[in-house]
Design a protein around this motif. Structure first.
Motif, short mmCIF file in Angstrom:
data_model
loop_
_atom_site.label_atom_id
_atom_site.label_comp_id
_atom_site.label_asym_id
_atom_site.label_seq_id
_atom_site.Cartn_x
_atom_site.Cartn_y
_atom_site.Cartn_z
N LEU A 102 6.44 18.81 26.43
CA LEU A 102 6.57 18.55 27.87
C LEU A 102 5.22 18.46 28.56
CD1 LEU A 102 9.57 20.87 28.84
CD2 LEU A 102 9.52 18.37 28.96
N ALA A 103 4.21 19.09 27.98
CA ALA A 103 2.87 19.05 28.59
C ALA A 103 2.35 17.63 28.70
CB ALA A 103 1.90 19.91 27.78
N SER A 104 2.80 16.73 27.82
CA SER A 104 2.35 15.34 27.90
C SER A 104 2.92 14.62 29.11
CB SER A 104 2.76 14.59 26.62
OG SER A 104 4.17 14.46 26.54
N LEU A 105 3.98 15.17 29.69
CA LEU A 105 4.61 14.55 30.85
C LEU A 105 4.23 15.23 32.16
CD1 LEU A 105 8.24 14.03 29.46
CD2 LEU A 105 6.32 12.43 29.41
N VAL A 106 4.24 16.55 32.17
CA VAL A 106 4.05 17.29 33.43
C VAL A 106 2.86 18.24 33.38
CG1 VAL A 106 6.45 17.13 34.19
CG2 VAL A 106 5.79 18.96 32.62
N GLY A 107 2.06 18.15 32.32
CA GLY A 107 0.86 18.95 32.25
C GLY A 107 1.14 20.41 31.95
N SER A 156 13.04 18.05 25.54
CA SER A 156 11.66 18.14 25.05
C SER A 156 11.58 17.75 23.57
CB SER A 156 11.12 19.55 25.26
OG SER A 156 11.85 20.50 24.50
N ALA A 157 12.62 18.09 22.81
CA ALA A 157 12.61 17.74 21.38
C ALA A 157 12.67 16.24 21.16
CB ALA A 157 13.79 18.43 20.68
N LEU A 158 13.19 15.50 22.13
CA LEU A 158 13.31 14.04 21.99
C LEU A 158 12.04 13.29 22.37
CD1 LEU A 158 16.88 13.55 23.51
CD2 LEU A 158 16.24 13.61 21.08
N ILE A 159 11.06 13.99 22.92
CA ILE A 159 9.81 13.34 23.34
C ILE A 159 9.02 12.91 22.11
CG2 ILE A 159 7.61 13.64 24.53
CD1 ILE A 159 9.02 15.70 26.32
N GLN A 180 -6.39 32.36 20.02
CA GLN A 180 -5.84 32.01 21.34
C GLN A 180 -6.51 30.76 21.88
OE1 GLN A 180 -6.14 35.48 23.84
NE2 GLN A 180 -4.57 36.60 22.72
N GLN A 181 -7.82 30.67 21.75
CA GLN A 181 -8.53 29.49 22.26
C GLN A 181 -8.13 28.24 21.49
OE1 GLN A 181 -12.69 29.97 23.31
NE2 GLN A 181 -13.13 27.91 22.53
N PHE A 182 -7.92 28.37 20.19
CA PHE A 182 -7.50 27.22 19.39
C PHE A 182 -6.11 26.74 19.82
CE2 PHE A 182 -6.19 24.95 15.52
CZ PHE A 182 -7.33 24.22 15.25
N ALA A 183 -5.21 27.68 20.15
CA ALA A 183 -3.88 27.29 20.64
C ALA A 183 -3.98 26.58 21.98
CB ALA A 183 -2.99 28.54 20.77
N ILE A 184 -4.86 27.05 22.87
CA ILE A 184 -5.08 26.38 24.15
C ILE A 184 -5.59 24.96 23.92
CG2 ILE A 184 -6.53 26.38 26.22
CD1 ILE A 184 -6.40 29.46 26.11
N THR A 185 -6.50 24.82 22.95
CA THR A 185 -7.05 23.50 22.63
C THR A 185 -5.96 22.56 22.14
OG1 THR A 185 -9.15 24.56 22.05
CG2 THR A 185 -8.82 22.31 21.29
N ARG A 186 -5.05 23.07 21.33
CA ARG A 186 -3.95 22.24 20.85
C ARG A 186 -3.08 21.75 22.01
NH1 ARG A 186 -0.63 25.01 16.21
NH2 ARG A 186 0.34 22.94 16.28
N MET A 187 -2.83 22.62 22.99
CA MET A 187 -2.05 22.19 24.15
C MET A 187 -2.78 21.13 24.94
SD MET A 187 0.84 23.58 23.97
CE MET A 187 1.22 22.57 25.39
N ARG A 188 -4.11 21.20 24.99
CA ARG A 188 -4.87 20.16 25.70
C ARG A 188 -4.75 18.81 24.97
NH1 ARG A 188 -5.23 21.66 30.81
NH2 ARG A 188 -6.56 23.47 31.15
N ALA A 189 -4.69 18.83 23.65
CA ALA A 189 -4.51 17.58 22.91
C ALA A 189 -3.18 16.93 23.28
CB ALA A 189 -4.58 17.85 21.41
N ILE A 190 -2.12 17.75 23.35
CA ILE A 190 -0.80 17.22 23.72
C ILE A 190 -0.81 16.70 25.15
CG2 ILE A 190 1.62 17.86 24.10
CD1 ILE A 190 1.28 19.94 21.86
N GLU A 191 -1.39 17.46 26.04
CA GLU A 191 -1.41 17.08 27.46
C GLU A 191 -2.15 15.77 27.69
OE1 GLU A 191 -2.58 19.30 31.62
OE2 GLU A 191 -4.01 19.37 29.96
N THR A 192 -3.30 15.61 27.03
CA THR A 192 -4.16 14.44 27.28
C THR A 192 -3.87 13.28 26.35
OG1 THR A 192 -5.89 15.26 25.78
CG2 THR A 192 -6.02 15.93 28.10
#
Length: 521
Positions: free
Chosen positions: A150-155, A197-200, A413-425
């Motif tokens: 969902l982060a790719s859609l709504v951040g 979200s699973a269908l994205i 924790q920082q690596f997990a945050i980085t992974r979420m940034r990859a999805i978001e951006t």
């Protein structure tokens, strides 16, 4: 006596909130049980329901302080008092949430208002004081979950809202006052969020161009960095790792990189002022024959100041574009109220010179590709990442130095945050650390490479160059502003309704009961 009785009534609720805070802390790395979010949130709301606003302050504080004590114990490396002080500071935000939530829970549409208020609370923690501390956002726990898409859609703010709403909906199902009809609506809404979200589908397709990027983790001699002796050793470690990479390229066992990336603090000595450090960097650049993005600490711009930077060092033209870290860490890289605090807290002298923040986004064009550079903790700040995406960064780079926190859970924790940034951006993220964790995260958040800690590691990745934007990067900060506004609106409506009840005026619509609850249209 009345106060003691009131305290006796609220203490069991505080105990429940403390348990909820501890459970929520375990949702994140290195424990990684994200499903605990939908246990912790309803448990917290159960503790708040029926409490007074003053009671909500204590309940929220118990929740927030415990949450952060479990989430960031790694700060005790700096000092146990530092970890406790941060937990208390962040706990105050949840104390305010608790006070308001006790009133908001009485409103119609309370699931919407509560989930929005949670986002508003996260926004506050990520903004103040001293630039905020955005480490405790619900979204960071979902890098391995379909919900994270969902982060790719709504951040990130939108994902935190969805996670909070799921917890709220669980509470709506379990809440004794909820009717069967209301519970059905809550279940359907929850299933829709998870199933949708699973269908994205997250694309990893590039624009046809591929870049070979080498991440160099040279390692450090022990935890932390000491001036001169160890700093020179760290730079030499990265030089030697780069020379070893070039030997493998010449032997044909490794692809030739188009760019080499060194981490934050790969040199703590200003290469523009120190001939030996400059010679080491130029030896590495000359050997590989491609630009190296060097993490360097530079002296200035003012007296007794320094800047943490990424410098593009070209084999032909030498040093060029420079990005200076925009969000230095308070009490780690600079001291707020330095003149007032130093006489009383001698330990702060270890910080050394003040780190002056940079003023420009980390947009670095290198050989026709635009890299977005963020340094260490900056990856958790929305504005830093948003600004490089506004300027069409095609690949993201995170230069970091987690040597002080190695083995504490902070790098995970920082690596997990980085992974979420990859999805978001929707961008590949290249992470380089002095001592780990370094790695490569694809645009869909999957991990191509993840180094161990406190070992040398060199990895060459073929990275797609991407131009398309996700909906999240197109929307920018709007989801956060809208959700925060809704949270504030919910508080205003709750306070107006409370005032009307106190003055005997017409009340706002009460919370649904078994006999009269209606499903929101």
């Amino acid at each position: 006596m009345d106060r003691l009785k009131a305290l006796g009534r609220v203490l069991p609720r505080v105990a429940v909130a403390v348990a909820a805070g501890a459970l929520l802390g375990f949702a994140f790395e290195p424990h990684d049980y994200p499903w605990l979010t939908i246990v912790a949130v309803p448990l917290f709301l159960a503790a708040l329901t029926g409490a007074s606003a003053k009671g909500g302050l204590l309940i929220g504080a118990g929740f927030g302080i415990t949450y952060y004590l479990v989430l960031v114990p790694w700060l005790s490396v700096i000092g146990g008092d530092a970890a406790i002080a941060l937990a208390i500071l962040e706990g105050l935000f949840y104390a305010v949430f608790g006070a308001f939530a006790t009133q908001v829970l009485k409103l119609k549409w309370w699931p919407l208002w509560i989930a929005s208020l949670w986002v508003a609370t996260e926004f506050a923690t990520a903004s103040v004081p001293f630039g905020g501390f955005p480490w405790g956002r619900l979204a960071w726990a979902f890098s391995d979950s379909p919900l994270g898409k969902l982060a790719s859609l709504v951040g990130i703010p939108g994902l935190s809202f969805a996670v909070a709403l799921l917890g709220v909906l669980v509470y709506a199902v379990l809440r004794p006052k909820s009717t069967v009809r209301f519970r059905i609506v809550a279940v359907v809404a929850g299933v829709a969020i998870v199933g949708g979200s699973a269908l994205i589908n997250l694309s990893t397709e590039g624009n046809g161009r591929v870049v070979n990027a080498a991440m160099v983790q040279g390692n450090v001699p022990g935890k932390g960095l000491e001036f001169l002796g160890r700093a020179r050793t760290v730079t030499r470690n990265h030089l030697n790792a780069t020379l070893d990479l070039q030997r493998r390229v010449q032997e044909g066992s490794e692809d030739k990189p188009d760019i080499v990336i060194w981490p934050e603090n790969s040199t703590d000595i200003d290469p523009f002022k120190d001939a030996e450090t400059r010679a080491d960097i130029e030896a590495a650049v000359k050997a590989v024959g491609v630009p190296i993005l060097v993490g360097a600490v530079l002296e200035g711009p003012g007296p007794n100041e320094r800047q943490t930077t990424g410098i593009v060092w070209d084999p032909r033209t030498g040093p060029g574009e420079i990005y200076a870290k925009r969000h230095p860490v308070p009490f780690g890289e600079y001291i707020p109220f330095r003149e007032q605090l130093l006489p009383y807290i001698k330990r702060l002298e270890m910080v050394g010179r003040q780190t002056a923040p940079g003023t420009k986004p980390g947009v670095l064009p290198i050989n026709g590709v635009t890299y977005g550079d963020v340094i260490c903790f900056e990856v958790a700040y929305d504005d830093v990442v948003r600004d490089v995406m506004k300027r069409d960064a095609q690949i993201l780079v995170v230069q970091t130095n987690n040597a002080t926190y190695g083995g504490t859970g902070q790098p995970e924790q920082q690596f997990a945050i980085t992974r979420m940034r990859a999805i978001e951006t929707g961008r590949t993220v290249l992470i380089t650390s002095t001592s780990g964790i370094s790695g490569v995260v694809r645009p869909d958040g999957t991990v191509e490479h993840k180094s161990s800690q406190f070992v040398p590691d060199v990895y060459v990745a073929s990275v797609p160059v991407r131009d398309t934007h996700t909906l999240a990067t197109t929307l920018g900060g709007w989801p956060q502003w809208i959700l925060t506004g809704l949270g504030i609106l919910g508080v205003v409506l709750a306070l107006v309704a409370r005032r009307r009840r106190a003055t005997g005026g017409p009340e706002a619509p009460p919370a649904p009961t078994r006999s009269r609850e209606k499903v929101p249209a």
